[in-house]
Design a protein around this motif. Sequence first.
Motif, PDB file in Angstrom:
ATOM      1  N   MET A 191       0.834  -1.161   0.006  1.00 41.29           N
ATOM      2  CA  MET A 191      -0.081  -0.099  -0.103  1.00 41.29           C
ATOM      3  C   MET A 191       1.017   1.280  -0.182  1.00 41.29           C
ATOM      4  SD  MET A 191      -2.878  -0.755   2.645  1.00 41.29           S
ATOM      5  CE  MET A 191      -4.449  -2.043   2.119  1.00 41.29           C
ATOM      6  N   ASP A 192       0.356   2.219  -0.480  1.00 45.54           N
ATOM      7  CA  ASP A 192       1.016   3.612  -0.489  1.00 45.54           C
ATOM      8  C   ASP A 192       0.644   4.217   0.862  1.00 45.54           C
ATOM      9  OD1 ASP A 192       2.444   6.081  -1.345  1.00 45.54           O
ATOM     10  OD2 ASP A 192       1.034   6.484  -2.752  1.00 45.54           O
ATOM     11  N   ILE A 193       1.330   4.161   1.759  1.00 48.78           N
ATOM     12  CA  ILE A 193       0.979   4.839   3.168  1.00 48.78           C
ATOM     13  C   ILE A 193       2.105   5.798   3.571  1.00 48.78           C
ATOM     14  CG2 ILE A 193       0.262   4.291   5.340  1.00 48.78           C
ATOM     15  CD1 ILE A 193      -0.656   1.550   4.528  1.00 48.78           C
ATOM     16  N   ARG A 194       1.706   7.097   3.798  1.00 48.76           N
ATOM     17  CA  ARG A 194       2.777   7.781   4.311  1.00 48.76           C
ATOM     18  C   ARG A 194       2.821   7.822   5.759  1.00 48.76           C
ATOM     19  NH1 ARG A 194       2.089  13.847   2.903  1.00 48.76           N
ATOM     20  NH2 ARG A 194       3.691  13.811   4.367  1.00 48.76           N
ATOM     21  N   GLY A 195       3.920   8.386   6.308  1.00 52.55           N
ATOM     22  CA  GLY A 195       4.161   8.382   7.625  1.00 52.55           C
ATOM     23  C   GLY A 195       3.510   9.632   8.213  1.00 52.55           C
ATOM     24  N   CYS A 196       3.118   9.494   9.736  1.00 50.60           N
ATOM     25  CA  CYS A 196       2.773  10.670  10.571  1.00 50.60           C
ATOM     26  C   CYS A 196       3.280  11.780  10.455  1.00 50.60           C
ATOM     27  CB  CYS A 196       2.487  10.298  11.921  1.00 50.60           C
ATOM     28  SG  CYS A 196       1.792  11.509  12.969  1.00 50.60           S
ATOM     29  N   ILE A 197       2.510  13.212  10.313  1.00 52.94           N
ATOM     30  CA  ILE A 197       3.352  14.151  10.240  1.00 52.94           C
ATOM     31  C   ILE A 197       3.028  15.425  11.407  1.00 52.94           C
ATOM     32  CG2 ILE A 197       3.511  14.527   7.597  1.00 52.94           C
ATOM     33  CD1 ILE A 197       1.177  16.842   7.817  1.00 52.94           C
ATOM     34  N   ALA A 198       2.446  14.481  12.467  1.00 56.77           N
ATOM     35  CA  ALA A 198       2.255  15.280  13.766  1.00 56.77           C
ATOM     36  C   ALA A 198       1.330  16.560  13.448  1.00 56.77           C
ATOM     37  CB  ALA A 198       3.451  15.439  14.465  1.00 56.77           C
ATOM     38  N   CYS A 199       0.422  16.495  12.838  1.00 58.85           N
ATOM     39  CA  CYS A 199      -0.451  17.710  12.657  1.00 58.85           C
ATOM     40  C   CYS A 199      -1.376  18.072  13.752  1.00 58.85           C
ATOM     41  CB  CYS A 199      -1.018  17.959  11.173  1.00 58.85           C
ATOM     42  SG  CYS A 199      -2.256  16.530  10.963  1.00 58.85           S
ATOM     43  N   GLY A 200      -1.683  16.892  14.482  1.00 62.91           N
ATOM     44  CA  GLY A 200      -2.648  16.860  15.316  1.00 62.91           C
ATOM     45  C   GLY A 200      -4.114  16.973  14.797  1.00 62.91           C
TER      46      GLY A 200
ATOM     47  N   ALA B 268      16.267  -5.808  10.878  1.00 60.10           N
ATOM     48  CA  ALA B 268      15.984  -6.097  12.201  1.00 60.10           C
ATOM     49  C   ALA B 268      14.607  -5.165  12.806  1.00 60.10           C
ATOM     50  CB  ALA B 268      17.185  -5.966  13.359  1.00 60.10           C
ATOM     51  N   SER B 269      14.035  -5.002  11.771  1.00 65.11           N
ATOM     52  CA  SER B 269      12.704  -4.028  11.971  1.00 65.11           C
ATOM     53  C   SER B 269      11.521  -4.434  11.225  1.00 65.11           C
ATOM     54  CB  SER B 269      12.980  -2.535  11.633  1.00 65.11           C
ATOM     55  OG  SER B 269      12.109  -1.822  12.100  1.00 65.11           O
ATOM     56  N   ALA B 270      10.460  -3.982  11.438  1.00 64.41           N
ATOM     57  CA  ALA B 270       9.282  -4.395  10.675  1.00 64.41           C
ATOM     58  C   ALA B 270       9.323  -3.590   9.460  1.00 64.41           C
ATOM     59  CB  ALA B 270       8.024  -3.974  11.416  1.00 64.41           C
ATOM     60  N   ASN B 271       8.430  -4.064   8.442  1.00 60.95           N
ATOM     61  CA  ASN B 271       8.171  -3.154   6.998  1.00 60.95           C
ATOM     62  C   ASN B 271       7.832  -1.835   7.511  1.00 60.95           C
ATOM     63  OD1 ASN B 271       7.462  -2.239   4.556  1.00 60.95           O
ATOM     64  ND2 ASN B 271       6.432  -4.044   4.105  1.00 60.95           N
ATOM     65  N   ALA B 272       8.531  -0.749   6.733  1.00 62.34           N
ATOM     66  CA  ALA B 272       8.414   0.408   7.040  1.00 62.34           C
ATOM     67  C   ALA B 272       6.661   0.908   6.850  1.00 62.34           C
ATOM     68  CB  ALA B 272       9.274   1.475   6.411  1.00 62.34           C
ATOM     69  N   THR B 273       6.447   0.259   5.708  1.00 61.24           N
ATOM     70  CA  THR B 273       4.816   0.599   5.188  1.00 61.24           C
ATOM     71  C   THR B 273       3.955   0.290   6.444  1.00 61.24           C
ATOM     72  OG1 THR B 273       5.562   0.337   2.886  1.00 61.24           O
ATOM     73  CG2 THR B 273       3.118   0.162   3.618  1.00 61.24           C
ATOM     74  N   LEU B 274       4.302  -1.118   6.906  1.00 59.35           N
ATOM     75  CA  LEU B 274       3.450  -1.286   8.112  1.00 59.35           C
ATOM     76  C   LEU B 274       3.678  -0.397   9.120  1.00 59.35           C
ATOM     77  CD1 LEU B 274       1.531  -3.673   9.379  1.00 59.35           C
ATOM     78  CD2 LEU B 274       3.644  -4.584  10.236  1.00 59.35           C
ATOM     79  N   ILE B 275       4.789  -0.035   9.594  1.00 62.72           N
ATOM     80  CA  ILE B 275       4.979   0.839  10.802  1.00 62.72           C
ATOM     81  C   ILE B 275       4.214   2.287  10.638  1.00 62.72           C
ATOM     82  CG2 ILE B 275       6.824   2.026  11.948  1.00 62.72           C
ATOM     83  CD1 ILE B 275       6.433  -0.919  12.734  1.00 62.72           C
ATOM     84  N   ALA B 276       4.525   2.775   9.220  1.00 65.15           N
ATOM     85  CA  ALA B 276       3.690   3.952   9.070  1.00 65.15           C
ATOM     86  C   ALA B 276       2.203   3.955   9.441  1.00 65.15           C
ATOM     87  CB  ALA B 276       3.783   4.402   7.605  1.00 65.15           C
ATOM     88  N   LEU B 277       1.661   2.842   8.755  1.00 64.44           N
ATOM     89  CA  LEU B 277       0.133   2.365   9.232  1.00 64.44           C
ATOM     90  C   LEU B 277      -0.158   2.429  10.810  1.00 64.44           C
ATOM     91  CD1 LEU B 277      -2.432   0.582   7.311  1.00 64.44           C
ATOM     92  CD2 LEU B 277      -1.950  -0.133   9.611  1.00 64.44           C
ATOM     93  N   LEU B 278       0.751   1.722  11.354  1.00 64.67           N
ATOM     94  CA  LEU B 278       0.457   1.427  12.601  1.00 64.67           C
ATOM     95  C   LEU B 278       0.650   2.727  13.542  1.00 64.67           C
ATOM     96  CD1 LEU B 278       2.303  -1.892  13.272  1.00 64.67           C
ATOM     97  CD2 LEU B 278      -0.248  -1.590  13.184  1.00 64.67           C
ATOM     98  N   ASP B 279       1.676   3.650  13.222  1.00 66.94           N
ATOM     99  CA  ASP B 279       1.897   4.857  14.044  1.00 66.94           C
ATOM    100  C   ASP B 279       0.548   5.623  13.573  1.00 66.94           C
ATOM    101  OD1 ASP B 279       4.482   4.335  14.589  1.00 66.94           O
ATOM    102  OD2 ASP B 279       5.506   5.473  13.423  1.00 66.94           O
ATOM    103  N   ARG B 280       0.113   5.892  12.549  1.00 60.22           N
ATOM    104  CA  ARG B 280      -1.073   6.819  12.321  1.00 60.22           C
ATOM    105  C   ARG B 280      -2.532   5.982  12.828  1.00 60.22           C
ATOM    106  NH1 ARG B 280      -0.909   7.448   6.157  1.00 60.22           N
ATOM    107  NH2 ARG B 280      -3.218   8.232   6.895  1.00 60.22           N
ATOM    108  N   LEU B 281      -2.372   4.747  12.761  1.00 66.89           N
ATOM    109  CA  LEU B 281      -3.655   4.175  13.168  1.00 66.89           C
ATOM    110  C   LEU B 281      -3.715   4.329  14.632  1.00 66.89           C
ATOM    111  CD1 LEU B 281      -6.198   2.077  13.023  1.00 66.89           C
ATOM    112  CD2 LEU B 281      -4.334   0.229  13.419  1.00 66.89           C
ATOM    113  N   PHE B 282      -2.841   3.831  15.374  1.00 65.98           N
ATOM    114  CA  PHE B 282      -2.831   4.133  16.907  1.00 65.98           C
ATOM    115  C   PHE B 282      -2.980   5.527  17.574  1.00 65.98           C
ATOM    116  CE2 PHE B 282      -1.994  -0.519  16.739  1.00 65.98           C
ATOM    117  CZ  PHE B 282      -2.487  -0.934  17.740  1.00 65.98           C
ATOM    118  N   TYR B 283      -2.387   6.593  16.757  1.00 64.47           N
ATOM    119  CA  TYR B 283      -2.359   7.813  17.328  1.00 64.47           C
ATOM    120  C   TYR B 283      -3.694   8.506  16.897  1.00 64.47           C
ATOM    121  CZ  TYR B 283      -0.528  12.229  18.576  1.00 64.47           C
ATOM    122  OH  TYR B 283      -0.625  13.552  19.248  1.00 64.47           O
TER     123      TYR B 283
END
Length: 205
Positions: free
Chosen positions: A42-51, A87-102
């Motif tokens: 998926m094309d998922i960008r990271g969180c930008i902390a915009c609130g 030694a880390s999870a897929n960055a796309t998945l992490i971008a999704l999880l960061d934004r999902l849980f926030y």
Amino acid sequence: MKVLLLNGSPRKNGNTAVALREFEKVLLEEGVEFEEVQVGQMDIRGCIACGKCGELGKCVFDDAVNEVSLKLKNSDGLVVASPVYYASANATLIALLDRLFYSMNYDPTMKVGASVACARRGGCSATFDELNKYFTISGMPVASSQYWNSIHGRTPGEADMDEEGKQTMRTLARNMVFLMRSIELGKKEYGLPKKEEKRCVTNFI
């Protein structure tokens, strides 16, 4: 009972999928509904902390994150599975999880979480720890197995030869179902744990 499974691999039928298929076999046996979402390509960008999620009740970027959030809201458990990259999870998945849980506008307390890592050789424990942090910051009990939740394989399908890894997945699934059912009974008898009215936030400068 319903479980949402997130496959963080870009390969639809890769080794991460082998692990999830073992997991899903048990869910079928137990009569638990489930849905799998392929996240890796998926094309998922990271969180930008915009609130903005605090105002909108969802992420300002209206993509798969908001769709997954709705699915999780209606689920009793969440499985997050990823291949290991450096030694880390897929960055796309992490971008999704960061934004999902926030950005989620509901309380996930007592939804059961389980993480799964797949590697050629090393990095599973680091990825396992990384993924579990999303659950432990959100009041979500973490399901355990007979070993750390990992499976090994390099070329697509190779993980199917990891009998210990596959058994670990099946044990994890059974434990997760038991935990979800136990929590459901507990909620009927006792309700959810009481939360303090004001959450303390301490900053260190």
